[in-house]
Design an enzyme around this catalytic site. Sequence first.
Site, mmCIF file in Angstrom:
data_model
loop_
_atom_site.group_PDB
_atom_site.id
_atom_site.type_symbol
_atom_site.label_atom_id
_atom_site.label_comp_id
_atom_site.label_asym_id
_atom_site.label_seq_id
_atom_site.Cartn_x
_atom_site.Cartn_y
_atom_site.Cartn_z
ATOM 1 C CG ASP A 16 -62.230 40.469 29.171
ATOM 2 O OD1 ASP A 16 -63.229 39.923 28.065
ATOM 3 O OD2 ASP A 16 -63.010 40.242 29.689
ATOM 4 C CG ASP A 22 -65.882 36.428 31.639
ATOM 5 O OD1 ASP A 22 -64.431 36.541 31.124
ATOM 6 O OD2 ASP A 22 -66.604 36.348 31.275
#
Length: 540
Positions: free
Chosen positions: A384, A437
Amino acid sequence: MGFSRLCWFILSIIVFFSNPSPVTAGDIVHDDKFAPKKPGCENDFVLVKVQTWVDGVEGAEFVGVGARFGTTIVSKEKNANQTHLTQSDPRDCCSPPKKKLTGDVIMVTRGRCKFTTKANFAQAAGASAVLIINNQRELYKMVCEPDETDLDIHIPTVMLPQDAGVELERMLLNRSSISVQLYSPRRPVVDIAEVFLWLMAVGTIICASYWSAWSANEAAIEHDKLLQDFSEDLSNTKVIGTSGIVEVNTKSAVLFVVVASCFLVLLYKLMSEWFIELLVVIFCIGGVEGLQTCIVALLSRLFKHAAQSYIKVPFFGAVSYLTLAVLPFCIVFAVLWAVYRESKFAWIAQDILGIALIITVLQIVHIPNLKVGTVLLGCAFLYDIFWVFVSKKLFHESVMIVVARGDKSGEDGIPMLLKIPRMFDPWGGFSIIGFGDILLPGLLIAFSLRYDWLAKKRIRAGYFLWAMFAYGLGLLVTYIALNLMDGHGQPALLYIVPFTLGTFLSLGKKRGDLGILWSSGQPERECPHVRLGQTHTPDE
Protein backbone atom coordinates in the site's frame (compact mmCIF):
# COMPACT_ATOMS: atom_id res chain seq x y z
CA MET A 1 -14.70 -24.36 -10.27
CA GLY A 2 -16.20 -24.28 -6.72
CA PHE A 3 -17.24 -20.94 -5.36
CA SER A 4 -14.41 -20.91 -2.81
CA ARG A 5 -11.79 -21.11 -5.55
CA LEU A 6 -13.67 -18.66 -7.78
CA CYS A 7 -13.87 -16.30 -4.82
CA TRP A 8 -10.14 -16.67 -4.19
CA PHE A 9 -9.40 -15.94 -7.86
CA ILE A 10 -11.53 -12.79 -7.84
CA LEU A 11 -10.02 -11.75 -4.52
CA SER A 12 -6.49 -12.11 -5.91
CA ILE A 13 -7.38 -9.62 -8.66
CA ILE A 14 -9.28 -6.97 -6.74
CA VAL A 15 -8.30 -7.10 -3.07
CA PHE A 16 -5.30 -4.80 -3.30
CA PHE A 17 -7.02 -1.92 -5.12
CA SER A 18 -7.28 -0.26 -1.72
CA ASN A 19 -7.56 3.48 -2.16
CA PRO A 20 -9.33 4.87 0.90
CA SER A 21 -9.24 8.54 0.09
CA PRO A 22 -12.28 10.53 -0.92
CA VAL A 23 -11.65 11.67 -4.49
CA THR A 24 -13.62 14.72 -5.56
CA ALA A 25 -14.03 16.52 -8.85
CA GLY A 26 -11.05 18.64 -9.85
CA ASP A 27 -8.33 17.01 -7.77
CA ILE A 28 -4.97 18.74 -8.19
CA VAL A 29 -2.22 16.45 -9.30
CA HIS A 30 0.99 18.14 -8.10
CA ASP A 31 2.24 18.21 -4.52
CA ASP A 32 2.93 21.43 -2.62
CA LYS A 33 6.67 20.70 -2.34
CA PHE A 34 6.95 21.66 -6.03
CA ALA A 35 5.30 25.01 -5.36
CA PRO A 36 7.02 26.85 -2.46
CA LYS A 37 5.56 30.10 -1.19
CA LYS A 38 7.31 33.49 -1.47
CA PRO A 39 6.29 37.14 -0.97
CA GLY A 40 3.60 38.05 -3.50
CA CYS A 41 3.18 34.37 -4.34
CA GLU A 42 1.80 32.80 -1.20
CA ASN A 43 -1.84 31.93 -1.81
CA ASP A 44 -3.10 28.51 -0.78
CA PHE A 45 -4.13 26.34 -3.71
CA VAL A 46 -7.92 26.19 -3.78
CA LEU A 47 -10.50 24.75 -6.10
CA VAL A 48 -12.63 27.41 -7.75
CA LYS A 49 -16.18 27.16 -9.08
CA VAL A 50 -16.78 29.06 -12.31
CA GLN A 51 -20.52 29.51 -12.79
CA THR A 52 -21.61 30.75 -16.21
CA TRP A 53 -24.60 32.74 -17.43
CA VAL A 54 -25.55 32.77 -21.11
CA ASP A 55 -27.65 35.80 -22.10
CA GLY A 56 -28.72 36.12 -18.46
CA VAL A 57 -29.69 32.44 -18.08
CA GLU A 58 -27.69 30.25 -15.68
CA GLY A 59 -25.51 27.83 -17.62
CA ALA A 60 -22.81 25.24 -17.01
CA GLU A 61 -20.52 25.22 -14.00
CA PHE A 62 -16.81 24.42 -14.27
CA VAL A 63 -14.14 23.66 -11.68
CA GLY A 64 -10.69 25.24 -11.77
CA VAL A 65 -7.76 25.83 -9.44
CA GLY A 66 -6.53 29.18 -8.14
CA ALA A 67 -2.93 30.35 -8.59
CA ARG A 68 -0.29 30.99 -5.92
CA PHE A 69 -0.30 34.65 -6.92
CA GLY A 70 -3.02 37.27 -7.22
CA THR A 71 -5.99 38.17 -5.06
CA THR A 72 -7.65 35.43 -3.04
CA ILE A 73 -11.06 34.32 -4.29
CA VAL A 74 -14.19 34.82 -2.18
CA SER A 75 -15.60 31.72 -0.51
CA LYS A 76 -19.31 32.57 -0.55
CA GLU A 77 -21.39 32.63 -3.72
CA LYS A 78 -23.42 35.63 -2.53
CA ASN A 79 -20.23 37.71 -2.34
CA ALA A 80 -19.08 36.83 -5.88
CA ASN A 81 -19.86 39.24 -8.71
CA GLN A 82 -21.19 38.24 -12.12
CA THR A 83 -18.66 39.61 -14.62
CA HIS A 84 -18.63 39.69 -18.41
CA LEU A 85 -16.27 37.17 -20.07
CA THR A 86 -14.18 38.02 -23.12
CA GLN A 87 -11.63 36.14 -25.25
CA SER A 88 -8.06 37.43 -25.19
CA ASP A 89 -6.48 38.81 -28.34
CA PRO A 90 -3.79 37.51 -28.66
CA ARG A 91 -5.29 34.27 -27.41
CA ASP A 92 -2.36 33.32 -25.15
CA CYS A 93 -1.99 36.87 -23.69
CA CYS A 94 1.79 36.56 -23.91
CA SER A 95 1.76 40.16 -25.16
CA PRO A 96 -0.51 43.10 -24.23
CA PRO A 97 -4.17 42.68 -25.35
CA LYS A 98 -5.08 44.73 -28.39
CA LYS A 99 -8.04 46.38 -26.68
CA LYS A 100 -8.61 47.76 -23.23
CA LEU A 101 -10.82 45.82 -20.84
CA THR A 102 -13.28 47.45 -18.48
CA GLY A 103 -13.36 45.02 -15.58
CA ASP A 104 -14.03 41.97 -17.78
CA VAL A 105 -12.82 38.48 -16.98
CA ILE A 106 -10.38 37.52 -19.74
CA MET A 107 -10.01 33.95 -21.03
CA VAL A 108 -6.55 32.99 -22.34
CA THR A 109 -4.89 29.81 -23.59
CA ARG A 110 -1.93 28.31 -21.78
CA GLY A 111 0.67 29.25 -24.44
CA ARG A 112 4.41 29.33 -23.81
CA CYS A 113 4.97 32.36 -21.56
CA LYS A 114 4.89 32.49 -17.77
CA PHE A 115 1.58 32.46 -15.92
CA THR A 116 2.59 35.65 -14.14
CA THR A 117 3.30 37.32 -17.50
CA LYS A 118 -0.28 36.64 -18.64
CA ALA A 119 -1.67 37.95 -15.36
CA ASN A 120 0.43 41.14 -15.54
CA PHE A 121 -0.65 41.90 -19.13
CA ALA A 122 -4.31 41.20 -18.30
CA GLN A 123 -4.16 43.38 -15.19
CA ALA A 124 -2.55 46.25 -17.14
CA ALA A 125 -5.35 46.02 -19.73
CA GLY A 126 -8.01 46.41 -17.01
CA ALA A 127 -9.17 42.80 -16.55
CA SER A 128 -10.77 41.85 -13.23
CA ALA A 129 -9.71 38.20 -13.40
CA VAL A 130 -7.91 35.71 -15.68
CA LEU A 131 -9.13 32.26 -16.74
CA ILE A 132 -6.21 30.25 -18.15
CA ILE A 133 -7.28 27.23 -20.21
CA ASN A 134 -4.96 24.28 -19.79
CA ASN A 135 -3.93 22.17 -22.79
CA GLN A 136 -4.84 18.96 -20.91
CA ARG A 137 -7.82 17.64 -18.95
CA GLU A 138 -5.90 17.80 -15.66
CA LEU A 139 -5.49 20.83 -13.42
CA TYR A 140 -1.99 22.05 -12.60
CA LYS A 141 -0.86 24.42 -9.89
CA MET A 142 0.19 27.79 -11.21
CA VAL A 143 3.27 29.03 -9.39
CA CYS A 144 5.87 31.76 -9.65
CA GLU A 145 9.27 31.22 -11.23
CA PRO A 146 12.26 30.99 -8.84
CA ASP A 147 13.66 34.33 -10.05
CA GLU A 148 10.36 36.21 -9.61
CA THR A 149 10.13 38.34 -6.47
CA ASP A 150 7.86 41.09 -5.12
CA LEU A 151 5.02 40.43 -7.55
CA ASP A 152 2.29 43.03 -7.74
CA ILE A 153 -0.60 41.01 -9.15
CA HIS A 154 -3.90 41.90 -7.50
CA ILE A 155 -6.45 40.11 -9.72
CA PRO A 156 -7.40 36.43 -9.26
CA THR A 157 -6.04 33.88 -11.72
CA VAL A 158 -7.73 30.52 -12.26
CA MET A 159 -6.80 27.54 -14.42
CA LEU A 160 -9.55 25.52 -16.10
CA PRO A 161 -9.21 22.12 -17.80
CA GLN A 162 -9.15 21.81 -21.57
CA ASP A 163 -12.75 20.58 -21.94
CA ALA A 164 -14.06 23.58 -19.98
CA GLY A 165 -12.17 25.91 -22.31
CA VAL A 166 -13.67 24.23 -25.37
CA GLU A 167 -17.19 24.73 -23.99
CA LEU A 168 -16.58 28.37 -23.04
CA GLU A 169 -15.10 29.12 -26.46
CA ARG A 170 -18.13 27.55 -28.13
CA MET A 171 -20.39 29.85 -26.12
CA LEU A 172 -18.39 32.92 -27.14
CA LEU A 173 -18.39 31.92 -30.81
CA ASN A 174 -22.20 31.82 -30.72
CA ARG A 175 -22.14 35.59 -30.13
CA SER A 176 -23.79 35.03 -26.76
CA SER A 177 -23.26 37.39 -23.83
CA ILE A 178 -21.34 35.30 -21.33
CA SER A 179 -20.92 36.23 -17.68
CA VAL A 180 -19.02 34.26 -15.05
CA GLN A 181 -18.96 34.14 -11.28
CA LEU A 182 -15.85 32.95 -9.41
CA TYR A 183 -15.97 31.65 -5.85
CA SER A 184 -14.26 28.95 -3.79
CA PRO A 185 -16.55 27.39 -1.17
CA ARG A 186 -14.82 25.73 1.74
CA ARG A 187 -15.08 22.04 2.41
CA PRO A 188 -16.40 20.85 5.79
CA VAL A 189 -13.69 19.48 8.07
CA VAL A 190 -15.58 16.19 8.38
CA ASP A 191 -18.38 15.00 6.14
CA ILE A 192 -21.02 12.67 7.54
CA ALA A 193 -20.34 10.32 4.61
CA GLU A 194 -17.06 9.35 6.27
CA VAL A 195 -18.94 8.39 9.43
CA PHE A 196 -21.31 6.14 7.48
CA LEU A 197 -18.41 4.63 5.52
CA TRP A 198 -16.61 3.86 8.79
CA LEU A 199 -19.74 2.17 10.15
CA MET A 200 -20.14 0.25 6.90
CA ALA A 201 -16.56 -1.10 6.99
CA VAL A 202 -16.71 -2.03 10.69
CA GLY A 203 -20.18 -3.56 10.40
CA THR A 204 -19.16 -5.66 7.38
CA ILE A 205 -16.21 -7.19 9.26
CA ILE A 206 -18.35 -7.88 12.34
CA CYS A 207 -21.03 -9.68 10.30
CA ALA A 208 -18.47 -11.67 8.32
CA SER A 209 -16.50 -12.64 11.44
CA TYR A 210 -19.55 -13.95 13.28
CA TRP A 211 -20.70 -15.91 10.24
CA SER A 212 -17.22 -17.39 9.83
CA ALA A 213 -16.95 -18.26 13.54
CA TRP A 214 -20.45 -19.73 13.65
CA SER A 215 -19.79 -21.95 10.62
CA ALA A 216 -16.45 -23.08 12.03
CA ASN A 217 -18.01 -23.77 15.42
CA GLU A 218 -20.79 -25.83 13.84
CA ALA A 219 -18.18 -27.83 11.94
CA ALA A 220 -16.17 -28.39 15.14
CA ILE A 221 -19.25 -29.66 17.00
CA GLU A 222 -20.05 -32.01 14.12
CA HIS A 223 -16.50 -33.35 14.15
CA ASP A 224 -16.59 -33.92 17.89
CA LYS A 225 -19.73 -36.00 17.42
CA LEU A 226 -18.06 -38.01 14.68
CA LEU A 227 -15.02 -38.64 16.86
CA GLN A 228 -17.21 -39.83 19.71
CA ASP A 229 -19.22 -42.13 17.43
CA PHE A 230 -16.16 -43.60 15.72
CA SER A 231 -13.55 -43.36 18.47
CA GLU A 232 -12.61 -46.98 17.97
CA ASP A 233 -11.59 -46.21 14.36
CA LEU A 234 -9.66 -43.04 15.21
CA SER A 235 -6.29 -44.65 14.65
CA ASN A 236 -7.31 -45.42 11.06
CA THR A 237 -8.55 -41.93 10.15
CA LYS A 238 -6.96 -39.39 7.88
CA VAL A 239 -7.67 -35.78 6.94
CA ILE A 240 -9.23 -35.36 3.51
CA GLY A 241 -9.31 -31.54 3.47
CA THR A 242 -11.58 -28.70 4.30
CA SER A 243 -14.85 -28.54 2.44
CA GLY A 244 -15.44 -25.15 0.86
CA ILE A 245 -12.64 -23.39 2.76
CA VAL A 246 -9.53 -21.85 1.20
CA GLU A 247 -6.63 -21.51 3.64
CA VAL A 248 -3.87 -19.03 2.93
CA ASN A 249 -0.27 -20.05 3.61
CA THR A 250 2.87 -17.92 3.86
CA LYS A 251 4.02 -18.62 0.30
CA SER A 252 0.66 -17.71 -1.22
CA ALA A 253 0.55 -14.56 0.95
CA VAL A 254 3.86 -13.32 -0.49
CA LEU A 255 2.95 -14.42 -4.02
CA PHE A 256 -0.34 -12.63 -3.62
CA VAL A 257 1.39 -9.26 -3.30
CA VAL A 258 3.66 -9.93 -6.29
CA VAL A 259 0.76 -10.95 -8.53
CA ALA A 260 -1.35 -8.02 -7.35
CA SER A 261 1.52 -5.60 -8.09
CA CYS A 262 1.90 -6.96 -11.62
CA PHE A 263 -1.83 -6.72 -12.21
CA LEU A 264 -1.94 -3.17 -10.84
CA VAL A 265 0.80 -2.03 -13.22
CA LEU A 266 -0.95 -3.80 -16.09
CA LEU A 267 -4.20 -2.04 -15.22
CA TYR A 268 -2.38 1.30 -14.93
CA LYS A 269 -0.82 0.88 -18.37
CA LEU A 270 -3.94 -0.46 -20.05
CA MET A 271 -6.41 1.78 -18.24
CA SER A 272 -9.17 2.50 -20.71
CA GLU A 273 -12.94 2.36 -21.03
CA TRP A 274 -12.95 -1.24 -22.25
CA PHE A 275 -10.73 -2.34 -19.34
CA ILE A 276 -13.09 -0.75 -16.86
CA GLU A 277 -15.95 -2.60 -18.56
CA LEU A 278 -14.04 -5.85 -18.06
CA LEU A 279 -13.63 -5.08 -14.35
CA VAL A 280 -17.35 -4.32 -14.14
CA VAL A 281 -18.09 -7.80 -15.52
CA ILE A 282 -15.69 -9.42 -13.02
CA PHE A 283 -17.24 -7.41 -10.19
CA CYS A 284 -20.75 -8.46 -11.25
CA ILE A 285 -19.75 -12.15 -11.28
CA GLY A 286 -18.28 -11.86 -7.79
CA GLY A 287 -21.21 -9.76 -6.60
CA VAL A 288 -23.77 -12.29 -7.87
CA GLU A 289 -21.94 -15.15 -6.17
CA GLY A 290 -21.61 -13.20 -2.94
CA LEU A 291 -25.21 -11.95 -2.90
CA GLN A 292 -26.76 -15.34 -3.61
CA THR A 293 -24.54 -16.98 -0.95
CA CYS A 294 -25.61 -14.43 1.68
CA ILE A 295 -29.30 -14.62 0.78
CA VAL A 296 -29.31 -18.42 0.72
CA ALA A 297 -27.63 -18.50 4.13
CA LEU A 298 -30.27 -16.15 5.55
CA LEU A 299 -33.22 -18.04 4.03
CA SER A 300 -31.97 -21.59 4.59
CA ARG A 301 -33.48 -21.80 8.09
CA LEU A 302 -36.89 -20.65 6.83
CA PHE A 303 -36.86 -22.94 3.79
CA LYS A 304 -34.95 -25.96 5.09
CA HIS A 305 -36.40 -28.41 2.60
CA ALA A 306 -35.51 -26.24 -0.41
CA ALA A 307 -32.06 -25.59 1.02
CA GLN A 308 -31.36 -29.29 1.57
CA SER A 309 -32.84 -30.57 -1.70
CA TYR A 310 -30.43 -30.63 -4.62
CA ILE A 311 -30.55 -30.97 -8.37
CA LYS A 312 -27.61 -31.72 -10.60
CA VAL A 313 -26.79 -28.88 -12.97
CA PRO A 314 -24.25 -29.35 -15.79
CA PHE A 315 -20.88 -27.71 -15.06
CA PHE A 316 -22.00 -26.51 -11.61
CA GLY A 317 -22.77 -29.91 -10.10
CA ALA A 318 -25.30 -30.29 -7.27
CA VAL A 319 -27.20 -27.05 -6.63
CA SER A 320 -29.95 -26.57 -4.05
CA TYR A 321 -33.44 -25.57 -5.13
CA LEU A 322 -33.16 -22.49 -2.89
CA THR A 323 -30.05 -21.38 -4.75
CA LEU A 324 -31.82 -21.82 -8.09
CA ALA A 325 -34.71 -19.70 -6.82
CA VAL A 326 -32.46 -16.90 -5.53
CA LEU A 327 -29.91 -16.80 -8.36
CA PRO A 328 -32.09 -15.09 -11.03
CA PHE A 329 -32.84 -12.20 -8.65
CA CYS A 330 -29.11 -11.75 -7.93
CA ILE A 331 -28.24 -11.79 -11.64
CA VAL A 332 -30.93 -9.23 -12.49
CA PHE A 333 -29.79 -7.03 -9.58
CA ALA A 334 -26.17 -7.04 -10.76
CA VAL A 335 -27.08 -6.48 -14.42
CA LEU A 336 -29.31 -3.52 -13.54
CA TRP A 337 -26.47 -1.99 -11.54
CA ALA A 338 -24.04 -2.48 -14.44
CA VAL A 339 -26.44 -0.86 -16.92
CA TYR A 340 -27.37 2.10 -14.70
CA ARG A 341 -24.14 2.47 -12.72
CA GLU A 342 -23.77 6.11 -13.82
CA SER A 343 -27.11 7.06 -12.24
CA LYS A 344 -27.43 9.09 -9.06
CA PHE A 345 -28.23 6.24 -6.65
CA ALA A 346 -26.21 3.45 -8.28
CA TRP A 347 -23.72 3.59 -5.39
CA ILE A 348 -26.30 1.87 -3.16
CA ALA A 349 -26.44 -1.23 -5.37
CA GLN A 350 -22.66 -1.19 -5.77
CA ASP A 351 -22.24 -1.18 -1.98
CA ILE A 352 -24.75 -4.02 -1.55
CA LEU A 353 -22.91 -6.19 -4.09
CA GLY A 354 -19.55 -5.23 -2.59
CA ILE A 355 -20.52 -5.95 1.00
CA ALA A 356 -22.05 -9.30 0.02
CA LEU A 357 -18.85 -10.24 -1.82
CA ILE A 358 -16.62 -9.18 1.10
CA ILE A 359 -18.70 -11.09 3.67
CA THR A 360 -18.68 -14.23 1.52
CA VAL A 361 -14.93 -14.03 0.89
CA LEU A 362 -14.27 -13.71 4.64
CA GLN A 363 -16.49 -16.75 5.18
CA ILE A 364 -14.64 -18.79 2.54
CA VAL A 365 -11.01 -17.63 2.84
CA HIS A 366 -9.26 -18.29 6.17
CA ILE A 367 -5.85 -17.62 7.61
CA PRO A 368 -4.89 -20.65 9.75
CA ASN A 369 -2.66 -18.88 12.27
CA LEU A 370 -1.15 -15.57 13.29
CA LYS A 371 2.08 -16.27 11.38
CA VAL A 372 0.28 -16.26 8.02
CA GLY A 373 -1.76 -13.23 9.07
CA THR A 374 1.41 -11.32 9.96
CA VAL A 375 3.07 -12.15 6.64
CA LEU A 376 -0.04 -11.24 4.63
CA LEU A 377 -0.73 -7.95 6.40
CA GLY A 378 2.96 -7.07 6.51
CA CYS A 379 3.28 -7.51 2.75
CA ALA A 380 0.04 -5.59 2.17
CA PHE A 381 1.33 -2.79 4.41
CA LEU A 382 4.45 -2.38 2.25
CA TYR A 383 2.40 -2.78 -0.93
CA ASP A 384 0.00 0.00 0.00
CA ILE A 385 2.78 2.44 0.92
CA PHE A 386 4.76 1.68 -2.23
CA TRP A 387 1.92 2.07 -4.73
CA VAL A 388 0.41 5.17 -3.10
CA PHE A 389 3.60 7.08 -2.24
CA VAL A 390 6.78 5.55 -3.67
CA SER A 391 5.28 4.92 -7.13
CA LYS A 392 5.23 8.69 -7.65
CA LYS A 393 9.02 8.59 -8.00
CA LEU A 394 8.86 5.98 -10.77
CA PHE A 395 5.67 6.95 -12.62
CA HIS A 396 5.42 10.67 -11.70
CA GLU A 397 2.00 10.02 -10.18
CA SER A 398 0.46 7.71 -7.60
CA VAL A 399 -0.39 4.51 -9.47
CA MET A 400 -2.87 3.34 -6.83
CA ILE A 401 -4.82 6.60 -6.83
CA VAL A 402 -4.84 6.90 -10.64
CA VAL A 403 -6.20 3.35 -10.99
CA ALA A 404 -8.82 3.79 -8.27
CA ARG A 405 -10.06 7.06 -9.78
CA GLY A 406 -9.96 5.77 -13.33
CA ASP A 407 -8.14 8.92 -14.49
CA LYS A 408 -7.18 7.42 -17.85
CA SER A 409 -10.41 5.57 -18.52
CA GLY A 410 -12.87 8.41 -18.98
CA GLU A 411 -15.09 6.79 -16.31
CA ASP A 412 -15.50 7.06 -12.54
CA GLY A 413 -12.87 4.45 -11.69
CA ILE A 414 -12.83 0.80 -10.74
CA PRO A 415 -15.99 -0.65 -9.17
CA MET A 416 -14.14 -2.58 -6.43
CA LEU A 417 -14.87 0.12 -3.86
CA LEU A 418 -17.46 0.92 -1.24
CA LYS A 419 -18.53 4.52 -1.61
CA ILE A 420 -20.97 7.07 -0.22
CA PRO A 421 -21.62 10.53 -1.69
CA ARG A 422 -20.23 13.42 0.34
CA MET A 423 -23.45 14.93 1.58
CA PHE A 424 -22.41 18.38 2.82
CA ASP A 425 -19.40 18.97 0.59
CA PRO A 426 -20.08 21.80 -1.90
CA TRP A 427 -17.67 20.06 -4.27
CA GLY A 428 -19.57 16.80 -4.24
CA GLY A 429 -17.71 13.57 -4.93
CA PHE A 430 -17.58 10.36 -2.91
CA SER A 431 -15.93 9.05 0.22
CA ILE A 432 -14.53 5.68 -0.79
CA ILE A 433 -12.70 2.71 0.69
CA GLY A 434 -11.10 -0.13 -1.25
CA PHE A 435 -12.05 -3.74 -0.70
CA GLY A 436 -8.51 -4.53 0.44
CA ASP A 437 -8.79 -2.18 3.40
CA ILE A 438 -11.69 -4.28 4.70
CA LEU A 439 -10.82 -7.78 3.47
CA LEU A 440 -7.21 -8.04 4.61
CA PRO A 441 -7.69 -6.86 8.21
CA GLY A 442 -10.99 -8.76 8.17
CA LEU A 443 -9.17 -12.05 7.59
CA LEU A 444 -7.18 -11.50 10.81
CA ILE A 445 -10.20 -10.32 12.80
CA ALA A 446 -12.33 -13.27 11.65
CA PHE A 447 -9.49 -15.59 12.69
CA SER A 448 -9.49 -13.96 16.16
CA LEU A 449 -13.20 -14.66 16.67
CA ARG A 450 -12.87 -18.28 15.48
CA TYR A 451 -10.06 -18.74 18.01
CA ASP A 452 -12.09 -17.11 20.80
CA TRP A 453 -15.08 -19.36 20.20
CA LEU A 454 -12.97 -22.51 19.98
CA ALA A 455 -11.09 -21.53 23.17
CA LYS A 456 -14.45 -20.64 24.80
CA LYS A 457 -13.20 -17.18 25.75
CA ARG A 458 -15.52 -14.47 26.91
CA ILE A 459 -15.73 -11.36 24.77
CA ARG A 460 -13.45 -9.21 26.97
CA ALA A 461 -11.02 -12.05 27.64
CA GLY A 462 -10.73 -12.89 23.95
CA TYR A 463 -9.01 -11.20 21.02
CA PHE A 464 -11.89 -10.29 18.70
CA LEU A 465 -13.17 -7.28 20.66
CA TRP A 466 -9.73 -5.69 20.88
CA ALA A 467 -8.80 -6.49 17.28
CA MET A 468 -12.10 -4.99 16.13
CA PHE A 469 -11.55 -1.91 18.29
CA ALA A 470 -8.03 -1.52 16.89
CA TYR A 471 -9.31 -1.76 13.32
CA GLY A 472 -11.96 0.88 13.94
CA LEU A 473 -9.40 3.17 15.56
CA GLY A 474 -6.93 2.65 12.70
CA LEU A 475 -9.59 3.50 10.12
CA LEU A 476 -10.57 6.58 12.13
CA VAL A 477 -6.93 7.73 12.18
CA THR A 478 -6.88 7.23 8.40
CA TYR A 479 -9.70 9.73 7.94
CA ILE A 480 -8.09 12.17 10.36
CA ALA A 481 -4.86 11.96 8.35
CA LEU A 482 -6.85 12.36 5.16
CA ASN A 483 -8.35 15.63 6.34
CA LEU A 484 -5.02 16.88 7.66
CA MET A 485 -3.51 16.17 4.23
CA ASP A 486 -6.19 18.26 2.47
CA GLY A 487 -7.82 15.25 0.83
CA HIS A 488 -4.66 13.74 -0.71
CA GLY A 489 -4.89 9.94 -1.03
CA GLN A 490 -3.90 7.99 2.06
CA PRO A 491 -3.09 4.25 2.17
CA ALA A 492 -5.44 3.02 4.89
CA LEU A 493 -3.30 -0.04 5.64
CA LEU A 494 -0.50 2.32 6.69
CA TYR A 495 -2.60 3.02 9.79
CA ILE A 496 -4.84 -0.04 10.07
CA VAL A 497 -2.11 -2.73 10.02
CA PRO A 498 -0.02 -1.35 12.92
CA PHE A 499 -3.14 -0.87 15.04
CA THR A 500 -4.77 -4.24 14.29
CA LEU A 501 -1.74 -6.51 14.00
CA GLY A 502 0.17 -4.69 16.74
CA THR A 503 -2.74 -5.08 19.17
CA PHE A 504 -3.11 -8.80 18.37
CA LEU A 505 0.61 -9.55 18.76
CA SER A 506 1.10 -7.55 21.97
CA LEU A 507 -2.05 -8.93 23.58
CA GLY A 508 -1.13 -12.50 22.62
CA LYS A 509 2.33 -12.10 24.13
CA LYS A 510 0.96 -10.56 27.32
CA ARG A 511 -1.52 -13.42 27.80
CA GLY A 512 0.96 -16.16 26.93
CA ASP A 513 -1.02 -17.34 23.88
CA LEU A 514 1.36 -16.04 21.23
CA GLY A 515 3.04 -19.43 20.62
CA ILE A 516 -0.27 -21.19 19.96
CA LEU A 517 -1.68 -18.30 17.91
CA TRP A 518 1.51 -18.11 15.84
CA SER A 519 1.87 -21.82 15.03
CA SER A 520 -1.32 -23.87 15.22
CA GLY A 521 -3.86 -21.07 15.46
CA GLN A 522 -6.10 -23.24 17.64
CA PRO A 523 -6.19 -23.98 21.35
CA GLU A 524 -5.25 -27.49 22.35
CA ARG A 525 -8.13 -29.97 22.16
CA GLU A 526 -8.54 -33.61 23.03
CA CYS A 527 -7.47 -34.53 19.50
CA PRO A 528 -4.98 -31.78 18.58
CA HIS A 529 -4.36 -33.17 15.10
CA VAL A 530 -8.00 -32.50 14.15
CA ARG A 531 -8.14 -29.05 12.55
CA LEU A 532 -11.18 -26.84 12.83
CA GLY A 533 -13.49 -27.27 9.86
CA GLN A 534 -11.76 -30.43 8.49
CA THR A 535 -13.46 -33.80 8.02
CA HIS A 536 -12.09 -37.26 8.80
CA THR A 537 -13.07 -40.55 7.19
CA PRO A 538 -11.78 -44.07 7.68
CA ASP A 539 -9.32 -45.44 5.12
CA GLU A 540 -10.97 -47.50 2.46
